[in-house]
Motif scaffolding. Structure first.
Motif, short mmCIF file in Angstrom:
data_model
loop_
_atom_site.label_atom_id
_atom_site.label_comp_id
_atom_site.label_asym_id
_atom_site.label_seq_id
_atom_site.Cartn_x
_atom_site.Cartn_y
_atom_site.Cartn_z
N ARG A 246 1.45 1.51 9.42
CA ARG A 246 1.73 2.92 9.10
C ARG A 246 0.41 3.68 8.99
N TRP B 103 -2.40 6.02 7.60
CA TRP B 103 -2.88 6.53 6.31
C TRP B 103 -3.98 7.55 6.58
N ALA C 77 -4.77 4.59 -2.44
CA ALA C 77 -3.37 4.52 -2.84
C ALA C 77 -3.28 4.48 -4.36
N CYS D 22 -0.20 6.75 -0.55
CA CYS D 22 0.90 5.82 -0.80
C CYS D 22 0.99 5.54 -2.30
N THR E 52 2.70 3.15 -5.28
CA THR E 52 3.41 1.92 -5.60
C THR E 52 4.11 2.10 -6.93
N ASP F 294 4.96 8.14 1.40
CA ASP F 294 5.10 6.70 1.58
C ASP F 294 5.08 6.02 0.21
N LYS F 295 6.00 5.07 0.00
CA LYS F 295 6.09 4.38 -1.29
C LYS F 295 6.32 2.89 -1.09
N TRP F 296 5.63 2.11 -1.92
CA TRP F 296 5.86 0.68 -2.04
C TRP F 296 6.51 0.42 -3.39
N TYR G 296 11.78 2.32 0.25
CA TYR G 296 10.43 1.79 0.05
C TYR G 296 10.04 0.98 1.29
#
Length: 370
Positions: A78, A80, A85, A113, A115, A134-136, A160
Motif C-alpha cells: 500500500r 504511504w 505511523a 496509518c 494502528t 489506512d488502519k491496522w 482494517y
C-alpha cells in the motif's frame, strides 16, 4: 488548565513535535498522565529508548540536488506518503472524550496509518468508520481461541488492512508511577462480549507467574494458527532478538515491529533502536521492519531509517497531541514530524527514503550508552 480542556487551535508555543509532551500535563489529569508517561519497573528501558537516539548524530552532505524529493514508499503493498505511523495505544478517552475517534480523523488528515489497540476506548468498528484513512488492528491473543478469532473477523469486516499481534506483554511488571498515582482504567469495550473463563486454582507450590499469568500466553503454535486464520497480513510487535526475527520471517509473518512496548514490558531490555540493526541484518532488505519506542522528532525518524527501519510508529506523542487539540493536534503532530524528517533529508542530501543509509549517521562520543 483543567483536564480535557481541549483547544480548537494549535498553541503558539508548539514549535516542534516534542513540545506536545511538555504541554500535555496542562491537559491530562495527573493519574492518567502517570499511566501514559510511566513504564515498567525502574523505567530504565524508558530512559534507554531516548538515549539510543541521542547516541547518533546525522552527517549532512553538500551540493546534492533534492528538488524532486519526496517521502513516499510502499508498505505491505500500500502506498504511504511518509514513513510515520501511529502505534497502538489503549484507553485514549483518558485524555480526550472522543479518544481514538479523533485520533483516526487526525491520522487520516495527515495520511498516516493508524494502528488501533484491542484495548481501545471505542468499538473497533466505530473507529474504522471515523475516517477513510489506512488502519491496522493490534491484536492481543485472548484466553479462548473463539474470542481471538472473533476479534480477527471483526477487524477484517471493519476494513482494517493488517493485523499487528503484540507478543512481548503476556506478563509485565506494573508501572509504579501509575500505581502510586492511583489511576483507574476504563473497561475493555472491545472485549465486553467475550465471557471470562473461570480461573483455575493453582497448586499450593505453584508459581503465580509460570503456572498463573503465563498459562494463557501465546506460543509458536498459536502464531501458526493465527496466520492460517486470517486473510490479512500479520505483523509481529515486540521483536528485540535477531533469532526471533529470523524465525518469524520464516514462519510467514508479513512484517516485524522492533519494540520494547515503550518500556512497558520487561524493564532493563535494550532500546528498540539499539536492537534494530541486528534484526535488519538477520531478515534481509525485503521484509518490512518498523521501529517503535522513543520517537520524538523527525530527526529520530531519520536515524531509525538509517539504521534499517522501513518506517516508524509513534506512541505517547499521539495522545499528548490528542489531549491538547484533539484531531487537529494529532494531524499537526504528524505534519510536524513529516516536515522535520524532510528537513533532515534535505540537509543530508537525500531526495528519497531509499537514499537514507547508515553512512549518514555517526556515533556521538559525548553520549554515554549506559
Amino acid at each position: 488548565m483543567t483536564a480535557h480542556a481541549t483547544l480548537d487551535h494549535i498553541p503558539r508555543d508548539i514549535l516542534c513535535a516534542a513540545d506536545y509532551e511538555a504541554l500535555a500535563p496542562q491537559f491530562i489529569a495527573a493519574p492518567a498522565l502517570a499511566y501514559i508517561a510511566g513504564a515498567s519497573g525502574d523505567e530504565r528501558t524508558l530512559r534507554a529508548n531516548r538515549r539510543a537516539f541521542e547516541r547518533w548524530q546525522i552527517l549532512p552532505r553538500l551540493l546534492r540536488d533534492v528538488t524532486a524529493g519526496h517521502t513516499r514508499s510502499t508498505v505491505l503493498g500500500r502506498p504511504w506518503r511518509h514513513p510515520i505511523a501511529l502505534a497502538p495505544l489503549a484507553y485514549q478517552t483518558l485524555v480526550h472524550p472522543a479518544g481514538e475517534i479523533d485520533t483516526a480523523r487526525g491520522a487520516a488528515a495527515a495520511a498516516a496509518c493508524l494502528t488501533v489497540s484491542t484495548l481501545a476506548s471505542h468499538p473497533i468498528e466505530d473507529i474504522a468508520r471515523a475516517s477513510e484513512g489506512d488502519k491496522w488492528f493490534q491484536l492481543y491473543f485472548q484466553p479462548q481461541r473463539e474470542a481471538t478469532l472473533d476479534l480477527i473477523q471483526r477487524a477484517e469486516q471493519a476494513g482494517y488492512t493488517a493485523l499487528v499481534v503484540t507478543l512481548d506483554a503476556s506478563v509485565q511488571s506494573p508501572s509504579r508511577r501509575a500505581v502510586r498515582a492511583g489511576v483507574a482504567l476504563p473497561g475493555a469495550v472491545n472485549l465486553a462480549r467475550y465471557a471470562v473463563p473461570p480461573q483455575r486454582a493453582l497448586a499450593a507450590d505453584a508459581s503465580l507467574i509460570f503456572q498463573g499469568a503465563m498459562r494463557e500466553a501465546p506460543t509458536w503454535a498459536d502464531l501458526r494458527w493465527l496466520l492460517s486464520a486470517t486473510r490479512l497480513p500479520v505483523l509481529v510487535k515486540g521483536v528485540l532478538r535477531a533469532d526471533d526475527a529470523l524465525a518469524l520471517r520464516d514462519a510467514g509473518v508479513a512484517g516485524l515491529i522492533v519494540s520494547n512496548h515503550g518500556g512497558r514490558a520487561l524493564d532493563g531490555v535494550p532500546a528498540s533502536l539499539a536492537a534494530l540493526p541486528a534484526i535488519r541484518r538477520a531478515v534481509g532488505a525485503e521484509l518490512p521492519v518498523l521501529l517503535d519506542s522513543g520517537v520524538r522528532s523527525g530527526s529520530d525518524v531519520f536515524k531509525a531509517l538509517a539504521l534499517g527501519a522501513s518506517a516508524v510508529m509513534v506512541g505517547r506523542l499521539q495522545v499528548y497531541a490528542l489531549s491538547v487539540a484533539g484531531a487537529l493536534g494529532v494531524a499537526h503532530l504528524l505534519r510536524t514530524l513529516h516536515q522535520e524528517l524532510e528537513l533532515c533529508m534535505a540537509m543530508a542530501g537525500c531526495a528519497t527514503l531509499a537514499d537514507i543509509d547508515s553512512t549518514l549517521i555517526c556515533e556521538n562520543s559525548d553520549v554515554d550508552p549506559d
